[in-house]
Design a protein around this motif. Structure first.
Motif, PDB file in Angstrom:
ATOM      1  N   LEU A 169       0.839  -1.204   0.000  1.00 46.95           N
ATOM      2  CA  LEU A 169       0.000   0.000   0.000  1.00 46.95           C
ATOM      3  C   LEU A 169       0.874   1.255   0.000  1.00 46.95           C
ATOM      4  O   LEU A 169       0.553   2.229  -0.678  1.00 46.95           O
ATOM      5  CB  LEU A 169      -0.945  -0.003   1.212  1.00 46.95           C
ATOM      6  N   ALA A 170       1.996   1.213   0.712  1.00 49.07           N
ATOM      7  CA  ALA A 170       2.916   2.361   0.735  1.00 49.07           C
ATOM      8  C   ALA A 170       3.476   2.618  -0.659  1.00 49.07           C
ATOM      9  O   ALA A 170       3.617   3.772  -1.081  1.00 49.07           O
ATOM     10  CB  ALA A 170       4.048   2.098   1.727  1.00 49.07           C
ATOM     11  N   ARG A 171       3.779   1.553  -1.387  1.00 43.99           N
ATOM     12  CA  ARG A 171       4.312   1.702  -2.755  1.00 43.99           C
ATOM     13  C   ARG A 171       3.272   2.355  -3.660  1.00 43.99           C
ATOM     14  O   ARG A 171       3.589   3.209  -4.491  1.00 43.99           O
ATOM     15  CB  ARG A 171       4.685   0.339  -3.351  1.00 43.99           C
ATOM     16  N   ILE A 172       2.014   1.931  -3.509  1.00 46.47           N
ATOM     17  CA  ILE A 172       0.936   2.468  -4.344  1.00 46.47           C
ATOM     18  C   ILE A 172       0.693   3.941  -3.997  1.00 46.47           C
ATOM     19  O   ILE A 172       0.543   4.781  -4.885  1.00 46.47           O
ATOM     20  CB  ILE A 172      -0.347   1.624  -4.179  1.00 46.47           C
ATOM     21  N   GLN A 173       0.699   4.241  -2.697  1.00 49.16           N
ATOM     22  CA  GLN A 173       0.465   5.622  -2.262  1.00 49.16           C
ATOM     23  C   GLN A 173       1.586   6.562  -2.704  1.00 49.16           C
ATOM     24  O   GLN A 173       1.364   7.760  -2.868  1.00 49.16           O
ATOM     25  CB  GLN A 173       0.267   5.670  -0.746  1.00 49.16           C
ATOM     26  N   ALA A 174       2.774   6.010  -2.937  1.00 43.03           N
ATOM     27  CA  ALA A 174       3.902   6.832  -3.403  1.00 43.03           C
ATOM     28  C   ALA A 174       3.669   7.314  -4.839  1.00 43.03           C
ATOM     29  O   ALA A 174       4.326   8.233  -5.312  1.00 43.03           O
ATOM     30  CB  ALA A 174       5.198   6.039  -3.315  1.00 43.03           C
TER      31      ALA A 174
END
Length: 199
Positions: free
Chosen positions: A129-134
């Motif tokens: 999710l952190a990768r997508i939010q980046a």
């Protein structure tokens, strides 16, 4: 049990701890190690020790690597807008063998399985999710095994990423249900990748 020398018995016990290796197989492997010359045996032991001390998870995709960030994540020729989500590092190897996929990966290190006491919080979902939010990610391909746990995990992750404006797709069922990606042939795996559908 009592007729083997203690060091041999300990070696058999260690091999028997490996999945799919019974007592007979473990005994055969232990005797194989004993038949090696000393340098060969020490190389074998060193390889195990090095694998354990030098390999860790990539800071980005959670795949195994020697570096802080793996070669796939840093690869300039890769499509950084697509992330293929898999259960374990062996599945990355299976996809790379197809030579069909040019995107990135994310390794969950397991599947949601209430029967085995594995919940979503024990998997590497927050890192995904952190990768997508980046930003920059347009699609995630849920490439978990076509099993009850694999399906449940795919649906759970798809539900989390949809509100983030990312398309979630699932591998097409060129793969037999109940099978393991690790053992799928390249053609079947490549075809199921090409014919993936939206979740």
């Amino acid at each position: 049990m009592g007729y083997n020398a203690a060091p041999l018995e300990r070696l058999i016990e260690q091999f028997a701890k490996l999945p799919g290796i019974g007592r007979k197989g473990a005994t055969r492997l232990a005797y194989q190690v004993l038949s090696m010359d000393k340098e060969e045996a020490l190389d074998f032991a060193r390889a195990i020790e090095e694998a354990h001390t030098k390999i860790h998870r990539c800071r980005v995709c959670q795949n195994f690597t020697e570096d802080e960030i793996c070669a796939i994540c840093t690869g300039e020729a890769r499509d950084h807008s697509v992330i293929c989500v898999v259960e374990n590092p062996r599945d990355v190897t299976a996809f790379e063998r197809t030579r069909e996929y040019r995107g990135l990966y994310h390794v969950l290190h397991g599947l949601i399985s209430p029967m085995d006491g594995v919940g979503a919080e024990q998997l590497c979902i927050k890192e995904l999710l952190a990768r997508i939010q980046a930003g920059g990610v347009k699609e995630i391909i849920m490439a978990t095994n076509p099993t009850v746990e694999g399906e449940a995990t795919a649906m759970y992750v798809a539900k989390l990423v949809k509100p983030l404006g990312v398309k979630a797709t699932r591998l097409a069922y060129g793969l037999p249900v109940g099978s393991n990606l690790e053992y799928a042939d390249e053609v079947t795996l490549g075809r199921s990748l090409a014919n993936r559908g939206e979740l």
